[in-house]
Design a protein around this motif. Structure first.
Motif, PDB file in Angstrom:
ATOM      1  N   VAL A  55       0.852  -1.193   0.000  1.00 39.69           N
ATOM      2  CA  VAL A  55       0.000   0.000   0.000  1.00 39.69           C
ATOM      3  C   VAL A  55       0.883   1.236   0.000  1.00 39.69           C
ATOM      4  O   VAL A  55       1.885   1.295   0.712  1.00 39.69           O
ATOM      5  N   VAL A  56       0.483   2.231  -0.793  1.00 41.35           N
ATOM      6  CA  VAL A  56       1.169   3.519  -0.841  1.00 41.35           C
ATOM      7  C   VAL A  56       0.143   4.602  -0.525  1.00 41.35           C
ATOM      8  O   VAL A  56      -0.949   4.618  -1.105  1.00 41.35           O
ATOM      9  N   LEU A  57       0.495   5.487   0.408  1.00 35.38           N
ATOM     10  CA  LEU A  57      -0.368   6.619   0.762  1.00 35.38           C
ATOM     11  C   LEU A  57       0.404   7.914   0.540  1.00 35.38           C
ATOM     12  O   LEU A  57       1.603   7.978   0.836  1.00 35.38           O
ATOM     13  N   TRP A  58      -0.287   8.928   0.070  1.00 29.02           N
ATOM     14  CA  TRP A  58       0.335  10.220  -0.225  1.00 29.02           C
ATOM     15  C   TRP A  58      -0.214  11.308   0.687  1.00 29.02           C
ATOM     16  O   TRP A  58      -1.323  11.209   1.187  1.00 29.02           O
ATOM     17  N   ARG A  59       0.569  12.321   0.891  1.00 29.01           N
ATOM     18  CA  ARG A  59       0.235  13.563   1.574  1.00 29.01           C
ATOM     19  C   ARG A  59      -0.432  13.343   2.940  1.00 29.01           C
ATOM     20  O   ARG A  59       0.161  12.769   3.819  1.00 29.01           O
ATOM     21  N   GLY A  60      -1.648  13.823   3.110  1.00 24.56           N
ATOM     22  CA  GLY A  60      -2.319  13.759   4.408  1.00 24.56           C
ATOM     23  C   GLY A  60      -2.502  12.341   4.915  1.00 24.56           C
ATOM     24  O   GLY A  60      -2.367  12.082   6.116  1.00 24.56           O
ATOM     25  N   LEU A  61      -2.806  11.412   4.012  1.00 25.09           N
ATOM     26  CA  LEU A  61      -2.953  10.008   4.439  1.00 25.09           C
ATOM     27  C   LEU A  61      -1.609   9.434   4.881  1.00 25.09           C
ATOM     28  O   LEU A  61      -1.547   8.618   5.810  1.00 25.09           O
ATOM     29  N   ALA A  62      -0.524   9.860   4.250  1.00 22.86           N
ATOM     30  CA  ALA A  62       0.811   9.416   4.665  1.00 22.86           C
ATOM     31  C   ALA A  62       1.126   9.936   6.068  1.00 22.86           C
ATOM     32  O   ALA A  62       1.669   9.209   6.907  1.00 22.86           O
TER      33      ALA A  62
END
Length: 115
Positions: A55-62
């Motif tokens: 799974v890869v999450l970007w910005r706020g989710l990261a």
């Protein structure tokens, strides 16, 4: 007609999220999620099959992942499949399929919360 690329998972993290900050101060988190299915064979014996998903999450989710997720955390995740490729030093091409998360819910109970 347009296509649909949607993945929904409920599972546990296999390790703590690895978070990097890219150019432009953009955070990205990467981790694995295990999903398991239990079934019975012809003789009635139960078996469990586990699949691992990157799974890869970007910005706020990261940032959310970095602050709250740990190995073993139970999560509900919605996202889409993305396949990318890269060439290694020997020139061999490698393909990677990942889930790019778009929605994330933490399903773990908070400390002190009753069942």
């Amino acid at each position: 007609m347009r296509g649909l690329n949607k993945v929904t998972l409920i599972g546990n993290l296999g390790k703590d999220p690895e978070v990097q900050v890219l150019e432009g101060n953009v955070p990205v988190a990467k981790f694995s999620v295990a999903t398991s299915e239990t079934y019975r064979d012809k003789s009635g014996q139960p078996h469990t099959s586990t699949d691992w998903h990157t799974v890869v999450l970007w910005r706020g989710l990261a940032e959310l992942a970095q602050a709250y997720l740990r190995k073993g955390s139970l999560v509900y995740l919605e996202g889409k499949l993305k396949t990318r490729h890269y060439d290694d030093a020997a020139g061999a091409r490698h393909y990677v399929t990942e889930i790019v998360g778009e929605h994330l819910l933490l399903l773990d109970k908070r400390p002190g919360e009753s069942s």
